[in-house]
Design a protein around this motif. Structure first.
Motif, short mmCIF file in Angstrom:
data_model
loop_
_atom_site.label_atom_id
_atom_site.label_comp_id
_atom_site.label_asym_id
_atom_site.label_seq_id
_atom_site.Cartn_x
_atom_site.Cartn_y
_atom_site.Cartn_z
N ILE A 149 -44.85 39.19 -50.54
CA ILE A 149 -44.39 37.80 -50.41
C ILE A 149 -45.27 37.04 -49.43
O ILE A 149 -45.63 35.88 -49.65
CB ILE A 149 -42.92 37.77 -49.96
N HIS A 150 -45.65 37.71 -48.34
CA HIS A 150 -46.49 37.10 -47.32
C HIS A 150 -47.80 36.60 -47.93
O HIS A 150 -48.20 35.44 -47.74
CB HIS A 150 -46.76 38.14 -46.23
N HIS A 151 -48.46 37.44 -48.68
CA HIS A 151 -49.75 37.05 -49.26
C HIS A 151 -49.58 36.08 -50.42
O HIS A 151 -50.40 35.17 -50.61
CB HIS A 151 -50.53 38.29 -49.66
N ALA A 152 -48.51 36.25 -51.20
CA ALA A 152 -48.27 35.32 -52.30
C ALA A 152 -47.97 33.91 -51.81
O ALA A 152 -48.22 32.93 -52.51
CB ALA A 152 -47.11 35.83 -53.16
N ARG A 197 -50.27 40.37 -40.50
CA ARG A 197 -48.88 40.62 -40.87
C ARG A 197 -48.04 39.36 -40.87
O ARG A 197 -48.38 38.35 -40.26
CB ARG A 197 -48.28 41.63 -39.90
N PRO A 198 -46.89 39.43 -41.57
CA PRO A 198 -45.92 38.34 -41.44
C PRO A 198 -45.39 38.23 -40.01
O PRO A 198 -45.48 39.19 -39.23
CB PRO A 198 -44.79 38.77 -42.39
N ALA A 199 -44.86 37.08 -39.70
CA ALA A 199 -44.14 36.94 -38.43
C ALA A 199 -42.86 37.77 -38.50
O ALA A 199 -42.34 38.04 -39.58
CB ALA A 199 -43.81 35.48 -38.18
N VAL A 200 -42.37 38.17 -37.34
CA VAL A 200 -41.11 38.90 -37.26
C VAL A 200 -40.13 38.07 -36.44
O VAL A 200 -40.45 37.62 -35.33
CB VAL A 200 -41.29 40.28 -36.61
N VAL A 201 -38.97 37.84 -37.02
CA VAL A 201 -37.92 37.05 -36.37
C VAL A 201 -36.69 37.94 -36.24
O VAL A 201 -36.44 38.80 -37.09
CB VAL A 201 -37.59 35.78 -37.19
N GLN A 202 -35.94 37.75 -35.17
CA GLN A 202 -34.77 38.59 -34.93
C GLN A 202 -33.69 37.76 -34.28
O GLN A 202 -33.96 36.72 -33.69
CB GLN A 202 -35.18 39.78 -34.03
N ALA A 203 -32.44 38.20 -34.43
CA ALA A 203 -31.31 37.53 -33.78
C ALA A 203 -30.82 38.44 -32.67
O ALA A 203 -29.93 39.26 -32.89
CB ALA A 203 -30.21 37.24 -34.79
N GLY A 204 -31.44 38.35 -31.50
CA GLY A 204 -31.15 39.29 -30.42
C GLY A 204 -30.16 38.75 -29.42
O GLY A 204 -30.54 38.19 -28.39
N GLY A 205 -28.85 38.87 -29.69
CA GLY A 205 -27.84 38.39 -28.76
C GLY A 205 -27.23 39.49 -27.92
O GLY A 205 -27.02 39.34 -26.72
N SER A 206 -26.96 40.65 -28.52
CA SER A 206 -26.42 41.78 -27.79
C SER A 206 -27.53 42.46 -27.00
O SER A 206 -28.72 42.17 -27.19
CB SER A 206 -25.78 42.77 -28.76
N GLY A 207 -27.16 43.41 -26.14
CA GLY A 207 -28.16 44.14 -25.39
C GLY A 207 -29.18 44.83 -26.27
O GLY A 207 -30.40 44.66 -26.07
N PRO A 208 -28.74 45.59 -27.29
CA PRO A 208 -29.71 46.22 -28.19
C PRO A 208 -30.55 45.20 -28.96
O PRO A 208 -31.72 45.42 -29.24
CB PRO A 208 -28.83 47.03 -29.14
N GLY A 209 -29.94 44.05 -29.29
CA GLY A 209 -30.68 43.01 -29.99
C GLY A 209 -31.78 42.41 -29.13
O GLY A 209 -32.89 42.13 -29.60
#
Length: 389
Positions: free
Chosen positions: A111-114, A165-177
Protein backbone atom coordinates in the motif's frame (compact mmCIF):
# COMPACT_ATOMS: atom_id res chain seq x y z
CA UNK A 1 7.52 20.32 8.24
CA UNK A 2 8.67 23.31 10.27
CA UNK A 3 8.68 22.95 14.04
CA UNK A 4 6.44 26.04 14.04
CA UNK A 5 3.73 24.33 12.00
CA UNK A 6 0.98 22.10 13.29
CA UNK A 7 0.48 18.58 12.01
CA UNK A 8 -3.20 18.16 11.12
CA UNK A 9 -4.77 14.81 10.29
CA UNK A 10 -8.45 14.39 9.49
CA UNK A 11 -10.08 11.32 11.04
CA UNK A 12 -12.59 10.21 8.42
CA UNK A 13 -15.33 8.44 10.35
CA UNK A 14 -17.48 7.34 7.43
CA UNK A 15 -19.88 10.22 6.79
CA UNK A 16 -19.06 12.15 9.97
CA UNK A 17 -18.58 11.91 13.71
CA UNK A 18 -22.17 12.76 14.49
CA UNK A 19 -24.10 9.48 14.61
CA UNK A 20 -26.98 10.89 12.55
CA UNK A 21 -24.74 12.41 9.86
CA UNK A 22 -26.01 9.84 7.34
CA UNK A 23 -29.40 11.62 7.44
CA UNK A 24 -27.99 14.78 5.84
CA UNK A 25 -29.57 15.70 2.50
CA UNK A 26 -26.16 15.98 0.81
CA UNK A 27 -24.99 12.50 1.87
CA UNK A 28 -25.85 9.45 -0.20
CA UNK A 29 -27.34 6.49 1.70
CA UNK A 30 -24.58 4.23 0.40
CA UNK A 31 -21.73 6.70 0.88
CA UNK A 32 -19.70 4.49 3.25
CA UNK A 33 -19.35 1.83 0.54
CA UNK A 34 -19.01 4.27 -2.38
CA UNK A 35 -15.51 4.99 -3.70
CA UNK A 36 -16.82 8.31 -5.01
CA UNK A 37 -17.54 9.51 -1.46
CA UNK A 38 -14.08 8.60 -0.15
CA UNK A 39 -12.34 10.07 -3.17
CA UNK A 40 -14.26 13.34 -2.82
CA UNK A 41 -13.18 13.49 0.84
CA UNK A 42 -9.56 12.89 -0.19
CA UNK A 43 -9.64 15.68 -2.77
CA UNK A 44 -11.14 18.10 -0.27
CA UNK A 45 -8.58 17.18 2.39
CA UNK A 46 -5.76 17.75 -0.10
CA UNK A 47 -7.28 21.12 -1.03
CA UNK A 48 -6.92 21.95 2.66
CA UNK A 49 -3.25 20.88 2.66
CA UNK A 50 -3.81 18.48 5.58
CA UNK A 51 -1.02 16.06 6.41
CA UNK A 52 -3.08 12.87 6.20
CA UNK A 53 -6.50 11.33 6.47
CA UNK A 54 -6.77 8.85 9.30
CA UNK A 55 -8.78 5.67 8.71
CA UNK A 56 -9.78 3.92 11.90
CA UNK A 57 -10.71 0.31 11.26
CA UNK A 58 -12.57 -2.33 13.20
CA UNK A 59 -12.27 -5.82 11.70
CA UNK A 60 -15.83 -6.70 12.66
CA UNK A 61 -19.15 -5.71 11.10
CA UNK A 62 -21.27 -3.47 13.31
CA UNK A 63 -25.03 -2.99 13.26
CA UNK A 64 -25.70 -0.20 10.71
CA UNK A 65 -29.16 0.56 12.10
CA UNK A 66 -27.78 2.87 14.81
CA UNK A 67 -24.96 4.36 12.75
CA UNK A 68 -23.23 3.42 9.48
CA UNK A 69 -19.53 4.01 10.09
CA UNK A 70 -17.03 2.27 7.84
CA UNK A 71 -17.26 -1.06 6.07
CA UNK A 72 -14.66 -0.92 3.30
CA UNK A 73 -11.24 -2.27 4.21
CA UNK A 74 -8.50 0.44 4.35
CA UNK A 75 -6.28 -1.62 2.06
CA UNK A 76 -8.90 -0.98 -0.64
CA UNK A 77 -9.71 2.60 0.33
CA UNK A 78 -6.15 3.97 0.47
CA UNK A 79 -5.21 3.12 -3.15
CA UNK A 80 -8.55 4.48 -4.36
CA UNK A 81 -8.03 7.78 -2.50
CA UNK A 82 -4.35 7.98 -3.46
CA UNK A 83 -5.29 7.65 -7.13
CA UNK A 84 -7.10 10.99 -7.11
CA UNK A 85 -4.54 12.95 -5.01
CA UNK A 86 -0.86 13.83 -5.33
CA UNK A 87 0.32 14.83 -1.85
CA UNK A 88 -2.20 13.80 0.79
CA UNK A 89 -1.01 11.19 3.30
CA UNK A 90 -2.99 8.18 4.51
CA UNK A 91 -2.91 6.48 7.91
CA UNK A 92 -4.73 3.17 8.28
CA UNK A 93 -5.25 0.87 11.24
CA UNK A 94 -4.02 -2.71 11.47
CA UNK A 95 -3.80 -4.89 14.58
CA UNK A 96 -0.67 -6.47 16.03
CA UNK A 97 -2.90 -8.98 17.84
CA UNK A 98 -4.87 -10.20 14.83
CA UNK A 99 -2.18 -10.34 12.11
CA UNK A 100 1.22 -11.91 11.46
CA UNK A 101 4.30 -9.66 11.05
CA UNK A 102 5.69 -10.91 7.72
CA UNK A 103 2.30 -10.94 5.99
CA UNK A 104 1.32 -7.52 7.32
CA UNK A 105 4.69 -6.05 6.37
CA UNK A 106 4.13 -7.17 2.77
CA UNK A 107 0.53 -5.96 2.66
CA UNK A 108 1.17 -2.53 4.17
CA UNK A 109 4.43 -2.12 2.29
CA UNK A 110 2.52 -2.71 -0.93
CA UNK A 111 0.00 0.00 0.00
CA UNK A 112 2.88 2.34 0.87
CA UNK A 113 4.46 2.06 -2.56
CA UNK A 114 1.14 1.99 -4.42
CA UNK A 115 0.23 5.30 -2.77
CA UNK A 116 3.48 6.98 -3.74
CA UNK A 117 5.09 6.46 -0.31
CA UNK A 118 2.39 8.49 1.39
CA UNK A 119 1.27 5.81 3.83
CA UNK A 120 1.35 5.34 7.59
CA UNK A 121 0.43 2.35 9.74
CA UNK A 122 -1.65 2.94 12.86
CA UNK A 123 -0.45 0.00 14.97
CA UNK A 124 -3.07 -1.07 17.53
CA UNK A 125 -3.24 -4.00 19.94
CA UNK A 126 -7.07 -4.30 19.70
CA UNK A 127 -9.36 -4.14 22.75
CA UNK A 128 -12.50 -5.04 20.77
CA UNK A 129 -13.93 -8.41 21.85
CA UNK A 130 -16.07 -8.74 18.70
CA UNK A 131 -13.07 -8.17 16.45
CA UNK A 132 -11.02 -10.72 18.34
CA UNK A 133 -13.77 -13.34 18.08
CA UNK A 134 -14.07 -12.58 14.38
CA UNK A 135 -10.52 -13.94 14.08
CA UNK A 136 -11.26 -17.19 15.87
CA UNK A 137 -9.96 -16.09 19.28
CA UNK A 138 -12.37 -16.85 22.11
CA UNK A 139 -11.11 -14.31 24.66
CA UNK A 140 -9.26 -11.01 24.43
CA UNK A 141 -5.67 -11.55 25.61
CA UNK A 142 -4.63 -9.48 28.69
CA UNK A 143 -3.26 -6.00 28.00
CA UNK A 144 0.25 -6.97 29.13
CA UNK A 145 0.31 -9.91 26.73
CA UNK A 146 -1.01 -7.82 23.84
CA UNK A 147 1.60 -5.09 24.31
CA UNK A 148 4.45 -7.57 24.76
CA UNK A 149 3.47 -9.09 21.41
CA UNK A 150 3.13 -5.62 19.89
CA UNK A 151 6.73 -4.64 20.70
CA UNK A 152 8.23 -7.67 18.99
CA UNK A 153 5.64 -7.45 16.19
CA UNK A 154 6.41 -3.82 15.27
CA UNK A 155 10.15 -4.44 15.49
CA UNK A 156 9.84 -7.37 13.07
CA UNK A 157 7.69 -5.39 10.62
CA UNK A 158 10.21 -2.52 10.64
CA UNK A 159 13.03 -4.98 10.01
CA UNK A 160 11.18 -6.24 6.93
CA UNK A 161 10.69 -2.69 5.65
CA UNK A 162 14.16 -1.29 6.17
CA UNK A 163 14.78 2.43 5.70
CA UNK A 164 12.22 3.15 2.96
CA UNK A 165 9.26 2.49 5.22
CA UNK A 166 5.78 3.76 5.97
CA UNK A 167 5.31 6.04 8.92
CA UNK A 168 4.28 4.34 12.16
CA UNK A 169 1.50 5.84 14.25
CA UNK A 170 0.35 4.61 17.65
CA UNK A 171 -2.21 5.49 20.31
CA UNK A 172 -0.01 5.41 23.41
CA UNK A 173 -2.15 6.39 26.41
CA UNK A 174 -1.46 3.61 28.90
CA UNK A 175 2.00 2.87 30.29
CA UNK A 176 2.66 0.06 27.80
CA UNK A 177 1.29 2.25 25.01
CA UNK A 178 3.68 5.07 25.87
CA UNK A 179 6.56 2.57 25.78
CA UNK A 180 5.53 1.30 22.36
CA UNK A 181 5.06 4.80 20.96
CA UNK A 182 8.36 6.09 22.32
CA UNK A 183 10.29 3.16 20.86
CA UNK A 184 8.82 3.03 17.38
CA UNK A 185 6.24 5.68 16.44
CA UNK A 186 6.60 8.72 14.22
CA UNK A 187 3.37 10.12 15.66
CA UNK A 188 1.16 9.20 18.57
CA UNK A 189 -2.54 9.88 18.90
CA UNK A 190 -3.89 10.80 22.36
CA UNK A 191 -7.24 11.47 24.03
CA UNK A 192 -6.10 14.12 26.52
CA UNK A 193 -8.79 16.64 27.46
CA UNK A 194 -6.60 19.19 29.29
CA UNK A 195 -3.34 20.80 28.11
CA UNK A 196 -1.44 19.94 31.30
CA UNK A 197 -2.30 16.25 30.98
CA UNK A 198 -1.38 16.30 27.30
CA UNK A 199 1.96 18.00 28.02
CA UNK A 200 2.80 15.32 30.60
CA UNK A 201 1.87 12.58 28.15
CA UNK A 202 3.99 14.22 25.45
CA UNK A 203 6.96 14.41 27.79
CA UNK A 204 6.53 10.78 28.82
CA UNK A 205 6.66 9.68 25.18
CA UNK A 206 9.73 11.85 24.59
CA UNK A 207 11.47 10.34 27.62
CA UNK A 208 10.94 6.83 26.25
CA UNK A 209 12.15 7.91 22.80
CA UNK A 210 15.35 9.32 24.31
CA UNK A 211 15.88 6.20 26.44
CA UNK A 212 15.49 4.10 23.26
CA UNK A 213 18.28 5.98 21.52
CA UNK A 214 15.99 8.16 19.42
CA UNK A 215 15.82 11.98 19.37
CA UNK A 216 13.50 13.10 22.18
CA UNK A 217 11.29 14.99 19.71
CA UNK A 218 11.13 12.14 17.18
CA UNK A 219 7.44 11.50 17.96
CA UNK A 220 4.76 14.05 17.16
CA UNK A 221 1.92 13.94 19.72
CA UNK A 222 -1.51 14.55 18.18
CA UNK A 223 -4.46 14.80 20.59
CA UNK A 224 -7.91 14.10 19.21
CA UNK A 225 -10.04 17.19 18.62
CA UNK A 226 -13.72 16.93 17.67
CA UNK A 227 -15.13 20.16 16.26
CA UNK A 228 -18.39 21.65 15.04
CA UNK A 229 -17.93 24.91 13.12
CA UNK A 230 -20.32 27.86 12.99
CA UNK A 231 -20.16 31.54 12.04
CA UNK A 232 -21.06 32.21 15.70
CA UNK A 233 -20.67 30.03 18.78
CA UNK A 234 -24.45 29.75 19.07
CA UNK A 235 -24.73 28.61 15.46
CA UNK A 236 -22.14 25.90 16.11
CA UNK A 237 -23.95 24.72 19.25
CA UNK A 238 -27.27 24.71 17.42
CA UNK A 239 -25.72 22.63 14.65
CA UNK A 240 -24.38 20.17 17.22
CA UNK A 241 -27.74 19.94 19.00
CA UNK A 242 -29.62 19.45 15.73
CA UNK A 243 -27.59 16.43 14.69
CA UNK A 244 -27.38 15.02 18.19
CA UNK A 245 -31.17 15.07 18.54
CA UNK A 246 -31.54 13.16 15.26
CA UNK A 247 -29.47 10.27 16.62
CA UNK A 248 -31.11 7.28 18.33
CA UNK A 249 -32.34 8.45 21.74
CA UNK A 250 -29.93 6.40 23.83
CA UNK A 251 -26.93 6.41 21.48
CA UNK A 252 -24.70 8.87 23.38
CA UNK A 253 -25.62 7.38 26.75
CA UNK A 254 -24.81 3.89 25.52
CA UNK A 255 -21.46 5.03 24.09
CA UNK A 256 -20.54 6.79 27.34
CA UNK A 257 -21.40 3.60 29.19
CA UNK A 258 -19.19 1.55 26.89
CA UNK A 259 -16.31 3.96 27.47
CA UNK A 260 -16.70 3.59 31.24
CA UNK A 261 -17.40 -0.13 31.14
CA UNK A 262 -20.86 0.21 32.71
CA UNK A 263 -24.55 0.22 31.77
CA UNK A 264 -25.92 3.78 32.03
CA UNK A 265 -29.29 3.35 30.33
CA UNK A 266 -31.25 3.48 33.62
CA UNK A 267 -29.36 6.32 35.33
CA UNK A 268 -30.85 9.73 36.15
CA UNK A 269 -29.19 12.02 33.60
CA UNK A 270 -29.76 15.05 35.84
CA UNK A 271 -27.84 13.47 38.75
CA UNK A 272 -24.12 12.79 39.21
CA UNK A 273 -22.55 9.66 37.81
CA UNK A 274 -23.55 6.87 40.26
CA UNK A 275 -20.74 5.71 42.60
CA UNK A 276 -21.02 2.11 41.39
CA UNK A 277 -20.32 3.27 37.82
CA UNK A 278 -17.22 5.16 38.97
CA UNK A 279 -16.07 2.11 40.97
CA UNK A 280 -16.52 -0.12 37.91
CA UNK A 281 -14.61 2.31 35.71
CA UNK A 282 -11.69 2.35 38.16
CA UNK A 283 -11.19 -1.37 37.64
CA UNK A 284 -8.48 -2.33 35.19
CA UNK A 285 -9.76 -3.62 31.87
CA UNK A 286 -13.08 -1.79 31.98
CA UNK A 287 -14.26 0.37 29.10
CA UNK A 288 -13.00 1.09 25.59
CA UNK A 289 -9.38 1.52 26.57
CA UNK A 290 -7.31 2.55 29.57
CA UNK A 291 -6.65 6.03 28.16
CA UNK A 292 -10.31 6.81 27.38
CA UNK A 293 -11.45 5.50 30.76
CA UNK A 294 -8.87 7.47 32.75
CA UNK A 295 -9.66 10.68 30.85
CA UNK A 296 -13.36 10.35 31.65
CA UNK A 297 -12.65 9.49 35.30
CA UNK A 298 -10.48 12.61 35.60
CA UNK A 299 -13.38 14.71 34.29
CA UNK A 300 -15.85 13.09 36.72
CA UNK A 301 -13.58 13.42 39.73
CA UNK A 302 -12.55 16.96 38.86
CA UNK A 303 -16.02 18.49 38.60
CA UNK A 304 -18.62 15.87 39.65
CA UNK A 305 -20.78 16.72 36.62
CA UNK A 306 -24.34 15.59 36.11
CA UNK A 307 -24.61 12.81 33.55
CA UNK A 308 -26.32 15.26 31.17
CA UNK A 309 -23.37 17.67 31.46
CA UNK A 310 -20.90 14.85 30.97
CA UNK A 311 -22.78 13.83 27.83
CA UNK A 312 -22.36 17.35 26.44
CA UNK A 313 -18.61 17.16 27.19
CA UNK A 314 -18.67 13.71 25.59
CA UNK A 315 -19.83 15.27 22.30
CA UNK A 316 -16.56 14.14 20.76
CA UNK A 317 -17.21 10.57 21.91
CA UNK A 318 -14.04 10.46 23.97
CA UNK A 319 -12.20 13.27 22.16
CA UNK A 320 -11.85 16.87 23.32
CA UNK A 321 -14.83 18.71 21.87
CA UNK A 322 -15.28 22.31 20.68
CA UNK A 323 -18.36 23.84 19.10
CA UNK A 324 -17.46 27.35 18.02
CA UNK A 325 -16.25 29.78 15.39
CA UNK A 326 -13.10 29.17 13.32
CA UNK A 327 -11.32 31.78 15.44
CA UNK A 328 -12.31 30.06 18.69
CA UNK A 329 -11.20 26.69 17.39
CA UNK A 330 -7.84 28.05 16.22
CA UNK A 331 -7.40 29.92 19.52
CA UNK A 332 -7.60 26.60 21.34
CA UNK A 333 -5.32 24.80 18.88
CA UNK A 334 -2.73 27.57 19.19
CA UNK A 335 -2.82 27.59 23.00
CA UNK A 336 -2.18 23.84 23.13
CA UNK A 337 0.56 24.04 20.50
CA UNK A 338 2.38 27.00 22.07
CA UNK A 339 2.16 25.39 25.52
CA UNK A 340 3.90 22.22 24.34
CA UNK A 341 0.75 20.16 24.88
CA UNK A 342 0.44 19.10 21.22
CA UNK A 343 2.45 18.97 18.01
CA UNK A 344 -0.80 18.93 16.05
CA UNK A 345 -4.23 17.36 16.14
CA UNK A 346 -6.22 14.42 14.86
CA UNK A 347 -9.36 16.31 13.85
CA UNK A 348 -12.85 14.78 13.86
CA UNK A 349 -15.55 16.60 11.88
CA UNK A 350 -19.30 16.35 12.32
CA UNK A 351 -20.34 15.70 8.70
CA UNK A 352 -18.64 14.84 5.44
CA UNK A 353 -18.38 16.61 3.12
CA UNK A 354 -19.83 19.83 4.61
CA UNK A 355 -17.83 19.81 7.86
CA UNK A 356 -14.59 19.24 5.96
CA UNK A 357 -15.40 22.00 3.48
CA UNK A 358 -16.02 24.40 6.39
CA UNK A 359 -12.69 23.37 7.94
CA UNK A 360 -10.80 23.91 4.68
CA UNK A 361 -12.51 27.21 3.86
CA UNK A 362 -12.48 28.80 7.32
CA UNK A 363 -10.20 27.07 9.85
CA UNK A 364 -7.23 26.48 7.54
CA UNK A 365 -6.99 30.15 6.42
CA UNK A 366 -7.04 31.27 10.07
CA UNK A 367 -4.25 28.81 10.92
CA UNK A 368 -2.26 30.11 7.95
CA UNK A 369 -2.86 33.74 8.95
CA UNK A 370 -1.25 32.99 12.31
CA UNK A 371 1.70 31.22 10.72
CA UNK A 372 0.73 27.86 12.22
CA UNK A 373 0.06 25.96 9.00
CA UNK A 374 1.68 25.25 5.64
CA UNK A 375 0.77 27.16 2.50
CA UNK A 376 1.94 24.36 0.19
CA UNK A 377 3.08 20.76 0.39
CA UNK A 378 6.83 20.20 0.48
CA UNK A 379 7.80 16.70 1.66
CA UNK A 380 7.30 13.74 -0.67
CA UNK A 381 6.61 11.00 1.90
CA UNK A 382 4.34 10.99 4.93
CA UNK A 383 7.20 9.90 7.16
CA UNK A 384 9.25 12.91 6.04
CA UNK A 385 6.26 15.13 6.72
CA UNK A 386 5.93 13.88 10.28
CA UNK A 387 9.67 14.15 11.02
CA UNK A 388 10.82 17.19 12.96
CA UNK A 389 13.80 19.14 11.58
Amino acid sequence: MSADHLTVNINVLGVGQRPAAWRSDDISPDAVVDFGHWQAVAREAERGLVDAVFLADRPAITDPRSRPVQYLDPSILVPAMAAVTDHLGFIATASTTLNEPAELARRLGSIHHASGRRFGWNAVTTWDVEAVRNHGIDELPPREQRYARAESFVAEVLAHWGDDRPAVVQAGGSGPGVQLAGQFADAVYSVAQEPDASAKHRQAVRDVAAASGRPADAVRVLPGLAIVIGSTEQEARDRFDHWEHLAPATYSLAELGKALGADLLDVDVDASVPPHVVDTARQGGAGWSDAYRRTLLDRIERGNPAVRELLRDFGGYGQRFIAGTPEQIVDSMEVWFRAGAADGFNVMLDLFPSGLTDFVDHVVPELQRRGLYRTEYAEETLRERLARP
